[in-house]
Design a protein around this motif. Sequence first.
Motif, PDB file in Angstrom:
ATOM      1  N   ASP A  93     -28.837 108.668  78.313  1.00 38.44           N
ATOM      2  CA  ASP A  93     -28.066 108.835  79.462  1.00 38.44           C
ATOM      3  C   ASP A  93     -27.250 107.925  80.022  1.00 38.44           C
ATOM      4  OD1 ASP A  93     -27.878 108.824  82.640  1.00 38.44           O
ATOM      5  OD2 ASP A  93     -28.357 110.908  82.447  1.00 38.44           O
ATOM      6  N   ARG A  94     -25.910 107.718  80.084  1.00 41.86           N
ATOM      7  CA  ARG A  94     -25.017 106.762  80.366  1.00 41.86           C
ATOM      8  C   ARG A  94     -25.252 106.226  81.728  1.00 41.86           C
ATOM      9  NH1 ARG A  94     -20.301 105.523  78.476  1.00 41.86           N
ATOM     10  NH2 ARG A  94     -20.110 107.612  77.269  1.00 41.86           N
ATOM     11  N   HIS A  95     -25.986 106.837  82.725  1.00 41.20           N
ATOM     12  CA  HIS A  95     -26.047 106.253  83.887  1.00 41.20           C
ATOM     13  C   HIS A  95     -27.780 105.485  83.998  1.00 41.20           C
ATOM     14  CE1 HIS A  95     -22.484 107.841  85.306  1.00 41.20           C
ATOM     15  NE2 HIS A  95     -23.115 109.166  84.727  1.00 41.20           N
ATOM     16  N   THR A  96     -28.599 106.137  83.470  1.00 46.50           N
ATOM     17  CA  THR A  96     -30.119 105.767  83.493  1.00 46.50           C
ATOM     18  C   THR A  96     -30.489 105.145  82.424  1.00 46.50           C
ATOM     19  OG1 THR A  96     -30.879 107.790  82.772  1.00 46.50           O
ATOM     20  CG2 THR A  96     -30.542 107.818  85.147  1.00 46.50           C
ATOM     21  N   ALA A  97     -29.848 105.190  81.191  1.00 48.82           N
ATOM     22  CA  ALA A  97     -30.446 104.736  79.622  1.00 48.82           C
ATOM     23  C   ALA A  97     -31.447 105.522  79.431  1.00 48.82           C
ATOM     24  CB  ALA A  97     -30.532 103.218  79.744  1.00 48.82           C
ATOM     25  N   GLU A  98     -31.926 106.617  79.957  1.00 46.89           N
ATOM     26  CA  GLU A  98     -33.078 107.429  79.710  1.00 46.89           C
ATOM     27  C   GLU A  98     -32.589 108.304  78.174  1.00 46.89           C
ATOM     28  OE1 GLU A  98     -36.176 107.656  80.799  1.00 46.89           O
ATOM     29  OE2 GLU A  98     -35.705 106.063  81.972  1.00 46.89           O
ATOM     30  N   LEU A  99     -33.589 108.302  77.393  1.00 39.31           N
ATOM     31  CA  LEU A  99     -33.487 109.234  75.890  1.00 39.31           C
ATOM     32  C   LEU A  99     -33.001 110.395  76.242  1.00 39.31           C
ATOM     33  CD1 LEU A  99     -33.473 109.067  72.875  1.00 39.31           C
ATOM     34  CD2 LEU A  99     -35.726 109.705  73.445  1.00 39.31           C
ATOM     35  N   LEU A 133     -27.525 119.859  75.130  1.00 36.39           N
ATOM     36  CA  LEU A 133     -26.549 119.373  75.886  1.00 36.39           C
ATOM     37  C   LEU A 133     -25.254 120.606  75.948  1.00 36.39           C
ATOM     38  CD1 LEU A 133     -25.668 115.771  74.602  1.00 36.39           C
ATOM     39  CD2 LEU A 133     -26.691 116.635  76.835  1.00 36.39           C
ATOM     40  N   ARG A 134     -24.678 120.521  77.227  1.00 37.48           N
ATOM     41  CA  ARG A 134     -23.533 121.699  77.397  1.00 37.48           C
ATOM     42  C   ARG A 134     -22.298 121.197  77.317  1.00 37.48           C
ATOM     43  NH1 ARG A 134     -27.139 122.895  82.117  1.00 37.48           N
ATOM     44  NH2 ARG A 134     -28.685 124.316  81.625  1.00 37.48           N
ATOM     45  N   ALA A 135     -21.239 122.037  76.926  1.00 38.56           N
ATOM     46  CA  ALA A 135     -19.857 121.362  77.161  1.00 38.56           C
ATOM     47  C   ALA A 135     -19.691 120.594  78.187  1.00 38.56           C
ATOM     48  CB  ALA A 135     -18.955 122.763  76.989  1.00 38.56           C
ATOM     49  N   GLY A 136     -18.879 119.588  78.272  1.00 36.16           N
ATOM     50  CA  GLY A 136     -18.748 118.592  79.147  1.00 36.16           C
ATOM     51  C   GLY A 136     -19.861 117.352  79.309  1.00 36.16           C
ATOM     52  N   GLU A 137     -20.777 117.759  78.792  1.00 30.44           N
ATOM     53  CA  GLU A 137     -21.842 116.741  78.893  1.00 30.44           C
ATOM     54  C   GLU A 137     -21.858 115.688  78.082  1.00 30.44           C
ATOM     55  OE1 GLU A 137     -25.273 118.926  81.310  1.00 30.44           O
ATOM     56  OE2 GLU A 137     -25.492 119.122  79.227  1.00 30.44           O
ATOM     57  N   GLU A 138     -20.961 115.752  77.238  1.00 26.60           N
ATOM     58  CA  GLU A 138     -20.745 114.676  76.220  1.00 26.60           C
ATOM     59  C   GLU A 138     -20.401 113.455  76.839  1.00 26.60           C
ATOM     60  OE1 GLU A 138     -16.762 116.712  76.310  1.00 26.60           O
ATOM     61  OE2 GLU A 138     -18.978 117.276  76.192  1.00 26.60           O
ATOM     62  N   LYS A 139     -19.843 113.572  78.250  1.00 19.16           N
ATOM     63  CA  LYS A 139     -19.280 112.071  78.648  1.00 19.16           C
ATOM     64  C   LYS A 139     -20.482 111.489  79.413  1.00 19.16           C
ATOM     65  CE  LYS A 139     -14.931 114.652  79.640  1.00 19.16           C
ATOM     66  NZ  LYS A 139     -13.983 115.044  80.634  1.00 19.16           N
ATOM     67  N   GLU A 140     -21.595 112.255  79.458  1.00 25.34           N
ATOM     68  CA  GLU A 140     -22.493 111.763  80.088  1.00 25.34           C
ATOM     69  C   GLU A 140     -23.888 110.857  79.398  1.00 25.34           C
ATOM     70  OE1 GLU A 140     -22.677 111.636  83.538  1.00 25.34           O
ATOM     71  OE2 GLU A 140     -20.749 112.878  83.320  1.00 25.34           O
ATOM     72  N   VAL A 141     -23.381 110.647  77.912  1.00 24.35           N
ATOM     73  CA  VAL A 141     -24.339 110.341  77.174  1.00 24.35           C
ATOM     74  C   VAL A 141     -23.526 109.081  76.487  1.00 24.35           C
ATOM     75  CG1 VAL A 141     -25.907 112.143  76.996  1.00 24.35           C
ATOM     76  CG2 VAL A 141     -24.014 111.885  75.347  1.00 24.35           C
ATOM     77  N   VAL A 142     -24.505 107.965  75.878  1.00 24.30           N
ATOM     78  CA  VAL A 142     -23.908 106.864  75.179  1.00 24.30           C
ATOM     79  C   VAL A 142     -24.691 107.291  73.784  1.00 24.30           C
ATOM     80  CG1 VAL A 142     -24.131 104.481  74.647  1.00 24.30           C
ATOM     81  CG2 VAL A 142     -23.757 105.369  76.998  1.00 24.30           C
ATOM     82  N   ILE A 143     -24.034 106.902  72.589  1.00 25.55           N
ATOM     83  CA  ILE A 143     -24.473 107.211  71.326  1.00 25.55           C
ATOM     84  C   ILE A 143     -24.575 105.657  70.803  1.00 25.55           C
ATOM     85  CG2 ILE A 143     -23.556 107.839  68.975  1.00 25.55           C
ATOM     86  CD1 ILE A 143     -21.673 109.572  70.352  1.00 25.55           C
ATOM     87  N   GLU A 144     -25.889 105.934  70.053  1.00 22.22           N
ATOM     88  CA  GLU A 144     -26.318 104.648  69.351  1.00 22.22           C
ATOM     89  C   GLU A 144     -26.734 105.215  67.944  1.00 22.22           C
ATOM     90  OE1 GLU A 144     -29.217 101.777  71.131  1.00 22.22           O
ATOM     91  OE2 GLU A 144     -30.691 102.915  69.678  1.00 22.22           O
ATOM     92  N   ALA A 219     -33.201  98.089  60.388  1.00 22.66           N
ATOM     93  CA  ALA A 219     -32.003  99.109  60.689  1.00 22.66           C
ATOM     94  C   ALA A 219     -30.824  98.126  61.198  1.00 22.66           C
ATOM     95  CB  ALA A 219     -32.442 100.000  61.647  1.00 22.66           C
ATOM     96  N   GLN A 220     -29.706  98.540  60.944  1.00 20.44           N
ATOM     97  CA  GLN A 220     -28.367  98.054  61.372  1.00 20.44           C
ATOM     98  C   GLN A 220     -27.972  98.978  62.541  1.00 20.44           C
ATOM     99  OE1 GLN A 220     -25.481  97.122  58.683  1.00 20.44           O
ATOM    100  NE2 GLN A 220     -24.421  95.539  59.815  1.00 20.44           N
ATOM    101  N   ILE A 221     -28.018  98.591  63.943  1.00 18.68           N
ATOM    102  CA  ILE A 221     -27.827  99.519  64.746  1.00 18.68           C
ATOM    103  C   ILE A 221     -26.529  99.180  65.496  1.00 18.68           C
ATOM    104  CG2 ILE A 221     -28.729 100.151  67.034  1.00 18.68           C
ATOM    105  CD1 ILE A 221     -31.450  98.968  65.917  1.00 18.68           C
ATOM    106  N   PHE A 222     -25.643 100.188  65.800  1.00 20.66           N
ATOM    107  CA  PHE A 222     -24.413 100.412  66.441  1.00 20.66           C
ATOM    108  C   PHE A 222     -24.489 100.948  67.591  1.00 20.66           C
ATOM    109  CE2 PHE A 222     -23.790  99.499  61.941  1.00 20.66           C
ATOM    110  CZ  PHE A 222     -23.019  98.431  61.795  1.00 20.66           C
ATOM    111  N   SER A 223     -23.937 100.701  68.542  1.00 18.57           N
ATOM    112  CA  SER A 223     -23.840 101.523  69.920  1.00 18.57           C
ATOM    113  C   SER A 223     -22.695 101.237  70.726  1.00 18.57           C
ATOM    114  CB  SER A 223     -25.153 101.068  70.949  1.00 18.57           C
ATOM    115  OG  SER A 223     -25.217 101.782  72.148  1.00 18.57           O
ATOM    116  N   GLU A 224     -22.435 102.295  71.404  1.00 19.03           N
ATOM    117  CA  GLU A 224     -21.206 102.518  72.350  1.00 19.03           C
ATOM    118  C   GLU A 224     -21.840 101.472  73.482  1.00 19.03           C
ATOM    119  OE1 GLU A 224     -19.274 106.763  71.812  1.00 19.03           O
ATOM    120  OE2 GLU A 224     -21.019 106.574  73.181  1.00 19.03           O
ATOM    121  N   ARG A 225     -20.933 101.205  74.063  1.00 21.79           N
ATOM    122  CA  ARG A 225     -21.181 100.302  75.630  1.00 21.79           C
ATOM    123  C   ARG A 225     -21.657 101.091  76.649  1.00 21.79           C
ATOM    124  NH1 ARG A 225     -16.838  95.659  76.939  1.00 21.79           N
ATOM    125  NH2 ARG A 225     -18.545  95.335  78.407  1.00 21.79           N
ATOM    126  N   HIS A 226     -22.509 100.895  77.406  1.00 23.77           N
ATOM    127  CA  HIS A 226     -22.834 101.591  78.762  1.00 23.77           C
ATOM    128  C   HIS A 226     -21.997 101.869  79.750  1.00 23.77           C
ATOM    129  CE1 HIS A 226     -27.234 102.739  77.453  1.00 23.77           C
ATOM    130  NE2 HIS A 226     -27.015 101.673  76.663  1.00 23.77           N
TER     131      HIS A 226
END
Length: 226
Positions: A93-99, A133-144, A219-226
């Motif tokens: 979650d982009r706002h809470t960092a929850e899985l 996830l539903r359509a439009g909710e992709e903006k609410e998550v960060v990818i790692e 592991a080599q880990i790449f993450s978008e910024r929160h």
Amino acid sequence: MAHTKRYAHLLTPLRYFPQSAGIILTLMVSGVMVLAPPALGQELSVHEGTILLRIARDTLSEYLNRQTTPKLSSYEVTERLSQKRGVFVTLKDRHTAELRGCIGYTEGYKTLAEAVIDCTVYAATRDIRFRPLRAGEEKEVVIEISVLSPLQPVSTIEQIRVGVHGLVLTNGLKTGVLLPQVPLEQHWSRDEFLRALCRKADLPDRAWEHGGQLFAFTAQIFSERH
């Protein structure tokens, strides 16, 4: 027997990283957070990690909104991104960092680029712990994205380094996987890490002493910024 055959090619000693290796380092390069473990020999560049994140982000958007996935011909798929390696995609979650979802391959069944597409779709829609996830909710998550080294059998738990090693525990049809960053995020000791792994596999504590097989990886880990 099936598991023994499956992991037969992994029967080499677990690499031990000396104290000087330290834990995972955090770097920020061009807006991409990179958690870099000790040398794996097949490290991706930051540029390649950014390509994987772009593939995952485009996949998430296209699949949730149009039920399609991007064509890999649209990306610079390097030789290393064409290798078959284990990889996990984690959504937070982009706002809470929850899985919000996490699914991956512990071994190289597909090329990295192909596997990232699969795992992004599965993490968003098929992780049974969460509502899809539903359509439009992709903006609410960060990818790692966690790119795994080959699994190595653990001969003694003293070899396990919190913050360096992820773990896989198998026994029959039961399997549990925890990525290297998880015990750091949860502030676990090695013993807590191992107990959590057993719970993840739905096995009793110290299951590796009673027929379970314990493997480690980095592991080599790449993450978008929160």
